[in-house]
Design a protein around this motif. Structure first.
Motif, short mmCIF file in Angstrom:
data_model
loop_
_atom_site.label_atom_id
_atom_site.label_comp_id
_atom_site.label_asym_id
_atom_site.label_seq_id
_atom_site.Cartn_x
_atom_site.Cartn_y
_atom_site.Cartn_z
N CYS A 151 0.79 -1.24 0.00
CA CYS A 151 0.00 0.00 0.00
C CYS A 151 0.83 1.29 0.00
N SER A 203 -0.30 4.48 -2.33
CA SER A 203 -1.45 5.11 -1.67
C SER A 203 -1.56 6.61 -1.95
N CYS A 226 -6.61 -1.03 0.56
CA CYS A 226 -5.75 -0.10 1.30
C CYS A 226 -6.57 1.10 1.76
N GLY A 274 -3.75 4.28 4.07
CA GLY A 274 -3.09 3.41 3.10
C GLY A 274 -1.64 3.13 3.40
N THR A 330 -0.48 -4.28 3.45
CA THR A 330 -1.30 -5.08 2.54
C THR A 330 -0.67 -5.06 1.14
#
Length: 326
Positions: free
Chosen positions: A199, A203, A231, A235, A239
């Motif tokens: 992420c 992000s 995300c 974010g 992940t």
């Protein structure tokens, strides 16, 4: 910090024998380097990589990325495999994101049993990246060998690795500083048809792009919605999402087709379509998979010849994670 490289003389031509194969003419590396000293070397590596990728396709992406991250820092000397608190592995560009070490270590252990202190970790990594390409549906090619292993790995030196936030111009400069062309950069970026991104690497495109657009307007709305679900703001968790949501486990030209639809996950991916420097190449590769495959094989051989140690330089490590003790 210097971003230049010593000149390496090489050229390549392609032979069609059911798959794309490369022959590189280099004063320092050659095909069949282990023909007499360890004739089973490449087969041993292949027999480890194949099952590893079958069990976890992410290992294929990891091995290709390991080879790239090795060659871009200090040349192709397996410095990325060295462990330590101040090693390249500890740089933010590599920390907790490199994969494939187990396959390299398993192959090296078998090689040490078959041919003690003969096959370098740098060559194992080059062979493994080639095999990973083939086992994920991409081109295969002949790998000139004869690399030796370095004894130095410094965290700060990995700062030269291209950023996921880089523009096409910045990527061009990163690659040309290493003796690779603009086209090589676009071709090798196609490896992002495999692999994942966490992420924090993208992000900014979802939540804080600029003062005018909170979300990057070049990103397809459906991709943005998918990424936001994975995300959520801000974010910054770890992940992971596939870099190619269409064919995440195949090394193919879907990457370029995604860019044309605004579905590149990283800024450094989507910029290849939005920049006039590279858009025509993206368009061409998206429509001509065989052309991309040939050029990818060629570019991987060129990259694999960057700043290599040969002859009596460096060493042949017994274990890839540590330098030899004398």
């Amino acid at each position: 910090m210097s971003r230049t490289m010593r000149g390496v003389l090489f050229m390549a031509f392609v032979l069609a024998v059911h798959s794309w194969t490369l022959v590189a003419a280099s004063p320092s590396l050659k095909r069949g380097f282990y023909k007499k000293t360890c004739p089973q070397a490449e087969r041993i590596v292949r027999n480890v990589v194949g099952p590893a990728v079958a069990a976890n396709p992410g290992i294929g992406a990891g091995l290709i990325r390991l080879h790239f991250h090795d060659c871009f820092v200090r040349g192709c000397d397996a410095s990325v495999l060295l462990e330590g608190g101040d090693s390249e592995q500890m740089n933010i560009a590599n920390l907790n994101s490199l994969r494939g070490f187990e396959a390299i270590n398993d192959a090296k252990a078998l090689l040490e049993s078959e041919c003690p202190q003969t096959v370098s970790c740098a060559d194992v990594l080059a062979f493994a990246a080639r095999d990973a390409s083939e086992f994920t549906g991409g081109p295969t090619y002949k790998v000139p060998a004869g690399r030796r292993d370095g004894r130095i790995s410094r965290r700060e030196e990995a700062n030269v690795l291209p950023s996921p936030l880089a523009s096409a111009q910045e990527l061009r400069d990163d690659f040309t500083s290493k003796g690779l062309s603009l086209e090589d950069m676009v071709v090798l970026s196609g490896a992002h048809s495999l692999g994942i991104a966490h992420c924090p690497t993208f992000s900014r495109r979802l939540y804080n792009f600029n003062a005018t657009h909170p979300q990057d307007p070049s990103m397809a709305p459906d991709l943005a919605e998918y990424l936001k679900r994975r995300c959520p703001p801000p974010g910054q968790d770890r992940t992971a999402v596939p870099l190619d949501v269409a064919t995440p486990n195949l090394l193919d030209v879907q990457y370029y087709r995604n860019l044309k639809k605004g579905k590149g996950v990283l800024i450094s991916d989507q910029t290849l379509w939005t920049s006039s420097l590279t858009a025509k190449m993206v368009d061409s590769f998206a429509d001509k998979p065989n052309r991309w495959a040939k050029k990818y094989a060629d570019a991987m051989v060129r990259m694999g010849a960057m700043d290599v140690l040969t002859g009596n330089q460096g060493e042949i490590r017994i274990r890839c994670a540590v330098v030899n003790s004398y």
